[in-house]
Scaffold this motif. Structure first.
Motif, PDB file in Angstrom:
ATOM      1  N   GLY A  37      41.786  41.134  26.863  1.00 55.65           N
ATOM      2  CA  GLY A  37      41.484  40.177  25.815  1.00 55.65           C
ATOM      3  C   GLY A  37      41.098  38.795  26.287  1.00 55.65           C
ATOM      4  N   ARG A  38      41.044  38.579  27.605  1.00 61.46           N
ATOM      5  CA  ARG A  38      40.611  37.275  28.096  1.00 61.46           C
ATOM      6  C   ARG A  38      39.763  37.458  29.346  1.00 61.46           C
ATOM      7  N   SER A  39      38.748  36.640  29.432  1.00 69.40           N
ATOM      8  CA  SER A  39      37.860  36.691  30.599  1.00 69.40           C
ATOM      9  C   SER A  39      38.579  36.100  31.795  1.00 69.40           C
ATOM     10  N   ARG A  40      38.279  36.651  32.941  1.00 69.27           N
ATOM     11  CA  ARG A  40      38.824  36.133  34.202  1.00 69.27           C
ATOM     12  C   ARG A  40      37.647  35.815  35.119  1.00 69.27           C
ATOM     13  N   TYR A  41      37.832  34.797  35.930  1.00 69.17           N
ATOM     14  CA  TYR A  41      36.754  34.296  36.777  1.00 69.17           C
ATOM     15  C   TYR A  41      37.149  34.395  38.242  1.00 69.17           C
ATOM     16  N   GLU A  42      36.153  34.633  39.067  1.00 68.34           N
ATOM     17  CA  GLU A  42      36.315  34.656  40.517  1.00 68.34           C
ATOM     18  C   GLU A  42      35.009  34.194  41.139  1.00 68.34           C
ATOM     19  N   PHE A  43      35.081  33.787  42.401  1.00 63.36           N
ATOM     20  CA  PHE A  43      33.860  33.399  43.103  1.00 63.36           C
ATOM     21  C   PHE A  43      32.932  34.594  43.226  1.00 63.36           C
ATOM     22  N   SER A  44      31.647  34.362  43.029  1.00 64.36           N
ATOM     23  CA  SER A  44      30.674  35.443  43.201  1.00 64.36           C
ATOM     24  C   SER A  44      30.415  35.643  44.676  1.00 64.36           C
ATOM     25  N   ARG A  45      30.073  36.871  45.010  1.00 68.78           N
ATOM     26  CA  ARG A  45      29.722  37.220  46.386  1.00 68.78           C
ATOM     27  C   ARG A  45      28.246  37.567  46.390  1.00 68.78           C
ATOM     28  N   GLN A  46      27.430  36.583  46.613  1.00 70.97           N
ATOM     29  CA  GLN A  46      25.998  36.782  46.449  1.00 70.97           C
ATOM     30  C   GLN A  46      25.361  37.587  47.564  1.00 70.97           C
ATOM     31  N   ASP A  47      26.096  37.821  48.654  1.00 64.48           N
ATOM     32  CA  ASP A  47      25.510  38.618  49.739  1.00 64.48           C
ATOM     33  C   ASP A  47      25.819  40.104  49.574  1.00 64.48           C
ATOM     34  N   GLU A  48      26.613  40.473  48.564  1.00 68.88           N
ATOM     35  CA  GLU A  48      26.928  41.878  48.358  1.00 68.88           C
ATOM     36  C   GLU A  48      25.803  42.565  47.593  1.00 68.88           C
ATOM     37  N   HIS A  49      25.481  43.792  48.007  1.00 67.08           N
ATOM     38  CA  HIS A  49      24.522  44.592  47.241  1.00 67.08           C
ATOM     39  C   HIS A  49      25.167  45.031  45.929  1.00 67.08           C
ATOM     40  N   HIS A  50      26.430  45.381  45.991  1.00 72.08           N
ATOM     41  CA  HIS A  50      27.190  45.779  44.820  1.00 72.08           C
ATOM     42  C   HIS A  50      28.425  44.905  44.716  1.00 72.08           C
ATOM     43  N   HIS A  51      28.916  44.785  43.499  1.00 73.06           N
ATOM     44  CA  HIS A  51      30.163  44.065  43.316  1.00 73.06           C
ATOM     45  C   HIS A  51      31.298  44.862  43.949  1.00 73.06           C
ATOM     46  N   HIS A  52      32.320  44.166  44.350  1.00 70.58           N
ATOM     47  CA  HIS A  52      33.524  44.852  44.783  1.00 70.58           C
ATOM     48  C   HIS A  52      34.200  45.423  43.535  1.00 70.58           C
ATOM     49  N   HIS A  53      35.225  46.189  43.721  1.00 65.69           N
ATOM     50  CA  HIS A  53      35.850  46.893  42.616  1.00 65.69           C
ATOM     51  C   HIS A  53      37.266  46.381  42.406  1.00 65.69           C
ATOM     52  N   HIS A  54      37.843  46.708  41.250  1.00 67.90           N
ATOM     53  CA  HIS A  54      39.123  46.129  40.868  1.00 67.90           C
ATOM     54  C   HIS A  54      40.155  47.193  40.505  1.00 67.90           C
ATOM     55  N   LEU A  55      41.412  46.873  40.831  1.00 68.88           N
ATOM     56  CA  LEU A  55      42.570  47.652  40.420  1.00 68.88           C
ATOM     57  C   LEU A  55      43.331  46.786  39.433  1.00 68.88           C
ATOM     58  N   ILE A  56      43.519  47.261  38.211  1.00 65.29           N
ATOM     59  CA  ILE A  56      44.156  46.473  37.161  1.00 65.29           C
ATOM     60  C   ILE A  56      45.464  47.135  36.777  1.00 65.29           C
ATOM     61  N   CYS A  57      46.578  46.411  36.933  1.00 66.32           N
ATOM     62  CA  CYS A  57      47.892  46.940  36.603  1.00 66.32           C
ATOM     63  C   CYS A  57      48.131  46.811  35.101  1.00 66.32           C
ATOM     64  N   LEU A  58      48.457  47.928  34.467  1.00 68.96           N
ATOM     65  CA  LEU A  58      48.742  47.943  33.036  1.00 68.96           C
ATOM     66  C   LEU A  58      50.121  47.375  32.724  1.00 68.96           C
ATOM     67  N   GLY A  59      50.954  47.235  33.750  1.00 64.44           N
ATOM     68  CA  GLY A  59      52.289  46.693  33.557  1.00 64.44           C
ATOM     69  C   GLY A  59      52.304  45.177  33.583  1.00 64.44           C
ATOM     70  N   CYS A  60      51.958  44.608  34.714  1.00 61.32           N
ATOM     71  CA  CYS A  60      52.050  43.152  34.891  1.00 61.32           C
ATOM     72  C   CYS A  60      50.718  42.433  34.726  1.00 61.32           C
ATOM     73  N   GLY A  61      49.614  43.176  34.645  1.00 59.90           N
ATOM     74  CA  GLY A  61      48.304  42.556  34.480  1.00 59.90           C
ATOM     75  C   GLY A  61      47.677  42.069  35.770  1.00 59.90           C
ATOM     76  N   ASN A  62      48.319  42.308  36.896  1.00 56.50           N
ATOM     77  CA  ASN A  62      47.768  41.864  38.181  1.00 56.50           C
ATOM     78  C   ASN A  62      46.433  42.557  38.447  1.00 56.50           C
ATOM     79  N   VAL A  63      45.493  41.799  38.983  1.00 64.93           N
ATOM     80  CA  VAL A  63      44.187  42.335  39.350  1.00 64.93           C
ATOM     81  C   VAL A  63      44.026  42.165  40.848  1.00 64.93           C
ATOM     82  N   SER A  64      43.724  43.255  41.534  1.00 63.70           N
ATOM     83  CA  SER A  64      43.449  43.173  42.965  1.00 63.70           C
ATOM     84  C   SER A  64      42.108  43.839  43.230  1.00 63.70           C
TER      85      SER A  64
END
Length: 149
Positions: free
Chosen positions: A82-109
Motif C-alpha cells: 500500500g505504499r511506494s518504496r524508493y531505492e537508488f536506480s542501478r543504471q548500468d544493469e540490463h535488468h533490475h535486481h529482484h526482491h524478497l518481501i517478508c509478509l510478516g515484518c515487511g522487510n524487503v531485501s
C-alpha cells in the motif's frame, strides 16, 4: 551493488534539469546516501529527515521523491503493502535486481542472481517477443518471521 552516485553528481543533475537545490532536497538526498541499501517509503524518509530539518513537510518529501524518480536517480517500487518504496536506480544493469518481501515484518531485501536469462531466451524464440526488462518479487517469510509460521 554498484557504486552509488555521489551527492555532488546528483546535485548537478538536479541543477541541469532546472530543479532548485533546496536545503530540504539536500537533506533527503543525504538520507538516501546514508541508507543506500534500503527501500524507504516517503513516511520513513520523512521520519529520518525531520530530525535534521524540522520544518520539512511530508508533502515536500513526496514531491522530492517523485522528482528524483522522474529523473532516474531513484526507482519507485510497489511491494503490495500500500505504499511506494524508493531505492537508488542501478543504471548500468540490463535488468533490475529482484526482491524478497517478508509478509510478516515487511522487510524487503534484494538478490541479484538473474536465473531468468534462459527462460527469456525461450520466450524470445517461441513467441518472437523482444523482452526489454523484467521484475521478479518473491513474497514469503524471512528467517525471523518464518519461525512463527
Amino acid at each position: 551493488m554498484e557504486e552509488v552516485k555521489t551527492f555532488e553528481s546528483i546535485c548537478n543533475l538536479l541543477r541541469n534539469r532546472s530543479y532548485k537545490l533546496t536545503p530540504q532536497r539536500q537533506t533527503i538526498l543525504q538520507t538516501f546516501l546514508e541508507n543506500v541499501d534500503s527501500h524507504l517509503s516517503a513516511e520513513e524518509v520523512y521520519m529520518l529527515v525531520k530530525h535534521q530539518n524540522p520544518e520539512i513537510g511530508l508533502a515536500t518529501v513526496y514531491r522530492t521523491l517523485d522528482i528524483l524518480a522522474e529523473i532516474g536517480i531513484l526507482l519507485k517500487n510497489d511491494f503490495g503493502d500500500g505504499r511506494s518504496r524508493y531505492e537508488f536506480s542501478r543504471q548500468d544493469e540490463h535488468h533490475h535486481h529482484h526482491h524478497l518481501i517478508c509478509l510478516g515484518c515487511g522487510n524487503v531485501s534484494e538478490f541479484d542472481d538473474d536465473l531468468l536469462e534462459s527462460l527469456e531466451a525461450v520466450i524470445v524464440k517461441r513467441n518472437k517477443f523482444k523482452i526489454m526488462d523484467h521484475d521478479l518479487k518473491f513474497y514469503g517469510y524471512c528467517h525471523r518471521c518464518g519461525e512463527a509460521h
